[in-house]
Design an enzyme around this catalytic site. Structure first.
Site, PDB file in Angstrom:
ATOM      1  N   ARG A 195      54.908 -33.861  38.818  1.00 13.39           N
ATOM      2  CA  ARG A 195      54.953 -32.492  38.074  1.00 13.39           C
ATOM      3  C   ARG A 195      53.486 -32.362  37.742  1.00 13.39           C
ATOM      4  NH1 ARG A 195      58.826 -32.775  41.103  1.00 13.39           N
ATOM      5  NH2 ARG A 195      60.423 -32.764  40.913  1.00 13.39           N
ATOM      6  N   SER A 246      63.860 -25.707  34.639  1.00 14.90           N
ATOM      7  CA  SER A 246      63.417 -27.294  33.839  1.00 14.90           C
ATOM      8  C   SER A 246      62.287 -26.753  33.519  1.00 14.90           C
ATOM      9  CB  SER A 246      63.692 -28.408  35.296  1.00 14.90           C
ATOM     10  OG  SER A 246      64.660 -28.570  36.258  1.00 14.90           O
ATOM     11  N   GLU A 266      57.562 -29.449  30.459  1.00 10.92           N
ATOM     12  CA  GLU A 266      57.136 -28.585  32.590  1.00 10.92           C
ATOM     13  C   GLU A 266      56.059 -27.491  32.180  1.00 10.92           C
ATOM     14  OE1 GLU A 266      58.787 -28.745  35.525  1.00 10.92           O
ATOM     15  OE2 GLU A 266      60.302 -29.906  35.702  1.00 10.92           O
TER      16      GLU A 266
END
Length: 349
Positions: free
Chosen positions: A173, A249, A345
């Protein structure tokens, strides 16, 4: 590759509401905004005296950003469209899409054109241009596995720059564009390599279960079967941002070393984990959050989703600061109980 509109003078939009441009639905405002339909328009703004000296922010779908305040600068709304098969060889198809293309629609288009490979990444919110920044991933596949190259405009100079995978420095990520390149580039087109020798990626139990529930032998699954299964799973687990503001998320799944994992498993025998090729172990952040009692809980109008503890939601009227306060409380509790630090994130501004 066809672009959505030719180069032309860019109209500036002062005091522009960003509510429709972030999936949390926060009512932040930009000092000024501009809709960008071609790489040349990005380049022209690098030399435009009307916006000289302003901080710049490129926005696609707004699915990975938390506005905690108004943005006192120039917001560039990436609306560069277009998708095409640009070349092929005996081993693969090479497909290119504009940075402003909707990611899910692009994945569905590749399947409709008979070019599988991205189906595990179905229904991930956002745009094609945002996908490399985050190195999006789901159900056993990361975008970097099919990445070929991208073109980006350097915002300060207007120069068009080509990036290969090495230069993008993809991580979990993560990428160059979240680190040294953060805020410096606008991704205008991405090319993907889709191998013609395709096999279904069905290592995740959720995908295998969904296929079985549909009466499909996982070993004989077609790409469209996997796509449909992933879409069904995500719709069952994740709220629709149009109905309940969220950014998908909110936390990365943490990765710890084997020694730390052994000590943790001795205390928590049923901990959900995924061994990694390098010997480390990935933990399920949602499980950690759930065990701390946060699933379904709220702080004011910001809450943890009742079905998926990884997802923070705007119940209506929450601010970015409210969501950030909730995230910090969750991180504190997970660190206190498990000794594991969760990383967020989305980009918080």
């Amino acid at each position: 590759m066809p672009m959505s509109r030719p180069d032309s003078a860019v109209s500036l939009l002062p005091d522009y509401s960003l509510r429709a441009h972030n999936t949390f639905g926060f009512d932040a405002r930009a000092r000024v905004a501009a809709r960008i339909g071609s790489p040349g328009q990005f380049a022209s703004l690098a030399r435009d005296p009307r916006v000289a000296g302003l901080d710049r922010l490129v926005l696609g779908g707004g699915s990975n950003v938390v506005f905690t305040r108004d943005f006192d600068g120039l917001v560039l709304l990436d609306e560069i469209r277009g998708r095409a098969l640009v070349r092929e060889d005996d081993g693969a198809w090479y497909v290119e899409a504009g940075g402003g293309e909707n990611w899910h629609a692009f994945v569905e288009w590749t399947l409709a054109e008979g070019m599988p490979g991205l189906e595990n990444l179905a229904l991930i919110p956002g745009t094609v241009g945002a996908a490399p920044i985050q190195n999006i991933g789901a159900y056993g596949l990361e975008m970097k596995e099919h990445f070929a190259s991208l073109r980006a405009v350097e915002l300060a100079t207007g120069e068009l720059v080509e990036f290969d995978a090495a230069r993008c420095a993809f991580g979990y990520r993560d990428s160059f564009f979240k680190r040294d390149g953060r805020g410096r580039f606008a991704i205008v087109a991405v090319t993907f390599r889709l191998p013609k020798a395709w096999t279904p990626r069905i290592g995740y139990a959720d995908v295998a279960r969904e296929l079985a529930a549909r009466g499909i032998d996982a070993r004989a699954a077609r790409a469209r079967d996997v796509f449909d299964a992933v879409v069904a799973i995500r719709r069952a687990k994740l709220p629709d941002p149009l109905a309940l503001g969220n950014a998908g998320s909110f936390f990365k799944n943490p990765v710890i070393d084997a020694q730390a994992f052994a000590a943790l498993r001795a205390r928590e025998p049923d901990i959900v984990s995924y061994p990694q090729p390098d010997g480390r172990v990935k933990l399920a952040a949602g499980w950690l959050i759930d065990r701390c009692g946060w699933k379904g809980r709220a702080l004011g109008a910001a809450a943890v989703h009742e079905r998926q503890a990884l997802v923070l939601v705007n119940l209506g009227g929450a601010s970015g600061a409210d969501v950030l306060a909730l995230a910090h409380a969750i991180r504190r509790d997970v660190l206190g109980r498990f000794g594991v630090e969760l990383e967020m994130e989305p980009v918080c501004l």
